[in-house]
Design an enzyme around this catalytic site. Structure first.
Site, PDB file in Angstrom:
ATOM      1  N   SER A 139      42.482  42.533  43.559  1.00 25.79           N
ATOM      2  CA  SER A 139      42.577  41.453  44.554  1.00 25.79           C
ATOM      3  C   SER A 139      44.134  41.909  45.124  1.00 25.79           C
ATOM      4  O   SER A 139      44.938  42.298  44.240  1.00 25.79           O
ATOM      5  CB  SER A 139      42.787  39.960  44.137  1.00 25.79           C
ATOM      6  OG  SER A 139      43.052  39.470  45.021  1.00 25.79           O
ATOM      7  N   TYR A 152      44.936  33.396  38.757  1.00 26.24           N
ATOM      8  CA  TYR A 152      43.967  34.206  39.305  1.00 26.24           C
ATOM      9  C   TYR A 152      44.880  35.548  39.451  1.00 26.24           C
ATOM     10  O   TYR A 152      44.180  36.601  39.288  1.00 26.24           O
ATOM     11  CB  TYR A 152      43.475  33.744  40.459  1.00 26.24           C
ATOM     12  CG  TYR A 152      42.571  34.769  41.263  1.00 26.24           C
ATOM     13  CD1 TYR A 152      41.304  34.957  41.001  1.00 26.24           C
ATOM     14  CD2 TYR A 152      43.058  35.380  42.468  1.00 26.24           C
ATOM     15  CE1 TYR A 152      40.351  35.918  41.612  1.00 26.24           C
ATOM     16  CE2 TYR A 152      42.238  36.285  43.043  1.00 26.24           C
ATOM     17  CZ  TYR A 152      40.987  36.430  42.670  1.00 26.24           C
ATOM     18  OH  TYR A 152      40.085  37.231  43.342  1.00 26.24           O
TER      19      TYR A 152
HETATM   20  P1  NAD Z   1      31.214  35.493  44.182  1.00 23.17           P
HETATM   21  O1  NAD Z   1      31.639  34.320  43.754  1.00 23.17           O
HETATM   22  O2  NAD Z   1      30.539  35.544  45.404  1.00 23.17           O
HETATM   23  O3  NAD Z   1      30.629  36.734  43.318  1.00 23.17           O
HETATM   24  C1  NAD Z   1      31.243  36.596  41.848  1.00 23.17           C
HETATM   25  C2  NAD Z   1      29.836  37.119  40.714  1.00 23.17           C
HETATM   26  O4  NAD Z   1      30.554  37.049  39.514  1.00 23.17           O
HETATM   27  C3  NAD Z   1      28.963  35.626  40.872  1.00 23.17           C
HETATM   28  O5  NAD Z   1      27.646  36.412  41.103  1.00 23.17           O
HETATM   29  C4  NAD Z   1      28.985  35.306  39.523  1.00 23.17           C
HETATM   30  O6  NAD Z   1      27.765  34.783  39.209  1.00 23.17           O
HETATM   31  C5  NAD Z   1      29.469  36.502  38.674  1.00 23.17           C
HETATM   32  N1  NAD Z   1      30.043  36.117  37.624  1.00 23.17           N
HETATM   33  C6  NAD Z   1      31.021  35.033  37.370  1.00 23.17           C
HETATM   34  N2  NAD Z   1      31.376  35.214  36.109  1.00 23.17           N
HETATM   35  C7  NAD Z   1      30.698  35.975  35.671  1.00 23.17           C
HETATM   36  C8  NAD Z   1      30.407  36.404  33.942  1.00 23.17           C
HETATM   37  N3  NAD Z   1      31.058  35.784  32.993  1.00 23.17           N
HETATM   38  N4  NAD Z   1      29.498  37.272  33.854  1.00 23.17           N
HETATM   39  C9  NAD Z   1      28.908  37.991  34.669  1.00 23.17           C
HETATM   40  N5  NAD Z   1      28.861  37.679  35.924  1.00 23.17           N
HETATM   41  C10 NAD Z   1      29.803  36.899  36.444  1.00 23.17           C
HETATM   42  O7  NAD Z   1      32.602  36.156  44.570  1.00 23.17           O
HETATM   43  P2  NAD Z   1      33.094  37.703  45.546  1.00 23.17           P
HETATM   44  O8  NAD Z   1      33.719  37.301  46.360  1.00 23.17           O
HETATM   45  O9  NAD Z   1      31.646  38.576  45.400  1.00 23.17           O
HETATM   46  O10 NAD Z   1      33.744  38.320  44.373  1.00 23.17           O
HETATM   47  C11 NAD Z   1      33.741  39.688  43.719  1.00 23.17           C
HETATM   48  C12 NAD Z   1      35.058  40.155  43.295  1.00 23.17           C
HETATM   49  O11 NAD Z   1      36.124  40.308  44.250  1.00 23.17           O
HETATM   50  C13 NAD Z   1      35.423  39.125  42.236  1.00 23.17           C
HETATM   51  O12 NAD Z   1      36.233  40.031  41.030  1.00 23.17           O
HETATM   52  C14 NAD Z   1      36.801  38.470  43.192  1.00 23.17           C
HETATM   53  O13 NAD Z   1      37.772  37.994  42.428  1.00 23.17           O
HETATM   54  C15 NAD Z   1      37.428  39.808  43.914  1.00 23.17           C
HETATM   55  N6  NAD Z   1      37.905  39.278  45.251  1.00 23.17           N
HETATM   56  C16 NAD Z   1      37.257  38.380  46.216  1.00 23.17           C
HETATM   57  C17 NAD Z   1      38.037  37.999  47.438  1.00 23.17           C
HETATM   58  C18 NAD Z   1      37.185  37.228  48.253  1.00 23.17           C
HETATM   59  O14 NAD Z   1      37.946  36.884  49.432  1.00 23.17           O
HETATM   60  N7  NAD Z   1      36.104  36.931  48.445  1.00 23.17           N
HETATM   61  C19 NAD Z   1      39.103  38.541  47.529  1.00 23.17           C
HETATM   62  C20 NAD Z   1      39.901  39.370  46.437  1.00 23.17           C
HETATM   63  C21 NAD Z   1      39.076  39.781  45.339  1.00 23.17           C
END
Ligand code: NAD
Length: 256
Positions: A139, A152
């Protein structure tokens, strides 16, 4: 990427599903991993209906044992894992003074321990083959403090440095490890943070009260924007890129 196996965690989530699609469209056989078995099944069916080669593997990345078994099962069923994408992640916000140990532990269990479990299990298979590429989705908060996001941000900084250091270790085996650092991306994780005061408009325009400058490109990223960066870093086009952090945030952290 034709017929190469790509393991994607968090594949039922916004960014993970977009990565699975993007790699599938490049011809990869995608092992889609997520702990949410129902949503995973739905995602896999959607991608398969579009003609992509995707198989779902329900697994909780916080369990080192489950991860070892799942990686072995993927290798046995689909073949040697060539690409790993660590996208599973959780977000819990709150100021440190009120933050619970449970929330802290839950964040680190997925965002840090999960990345370690997957990366270790996969490189054990990759090292003897002397090939492979890994991308961890961290991130932009890993390098820029954000209000109410200490846990986070710390977890993402840990995952990011872990991945770069792993890249240093496995470079001699011809394996690359890089990081994609997204900013605000249109997924359920982002909308879970929005309320009357923090929303799409304030995210784009910025908010001096929380020391956020906004997004110079004046839009929220799509999951595909992030997936394209992941696919590039995995691909042979990035054959000489390793230990790198590619920020995909529309300029929100001013290139820091
Ligand atoms: P999201 O919540 O849509 O998806 C996250 C997925 O991870 C979910 O499907 C969830 O079931 C799965 N997950 C959570 N815990 C788990 C576990 N213990 N074992 C297996 N699966 C698990 O979120 P996203 O936005 O798609 O995020 C994806 C990545 O991008 C994450 O690492 C997040 O921190 C990072 N990120 C997202 C953003 C944003 O703005 N969306 C910004 C920066 C970084």
């Amino acid at each position: 990427m034709e017929n190469k196996v790509a393991l994607v965690t968090g594949a039922a989530g916004g960014i993970g599903a977009a990565v699975a699609r993007s790699l599938g469209e490049r011809g990869a056989l995608v092992a889609a991993v997520d702990r949410d078995a129902d949503l995973l099944q739905e995602t896999v069916e959607k991608l398969a209906a579009d003609g992509l080669a995707v198989e779902g593997f329900a697994c909780d990345v916080t369990s080192g044992r489950q991860v070892i078994d799942t990686v072995a099962e993927i290798e046995a069923r689909l073949g040697p894992v060539e690409y790993l994408v660590n996208s599973a992640g959780v977000l819990r916000v709150g100021e440190v003074a009120d933050f619970t140990c449970e929330d802290w532990t839950a964040i680190f269990a997925v965002n840090v321990n999960g990345v370690f479990h997957l990366s270790r299990a996969v490189v054990q298979h990759m090292i003897p083959r002397k090939r492979g590429a890994i991308v961890t989705v961290a991130s932009n908060a890993a390098g820029t403090p954000r209000q109410a996001m200490a846990a986070y941000a710390a977890s993402k900084a840990a995952a990011s440095m872990f991945t770069k250091t792993l890249g240093l270790e496995v470079a001699k085996h011809g394996i690359r490890a890089n990081v994609v650092a997204p900013g605000s991306t249109d997924t359920p994780m982002l909308s879970s943070m929005w309320n009357d005061d923090i929303n799409e408009k304030t995210t784009i325009e910025g908010n001096p009260g929380s020391y956020k400058v906004g997004i110079p490109l004046a839009k929220i990223a799509t999951p595909k924007d992030v997936a394209d960066a992941v696919a590039f870093l995995l691909s042979d086009q990035a054959a000489h890129i390793t230990l790198h952090v590619l920020t995909v945030d529309g300029g929100a952290t001013l290139g820091v």
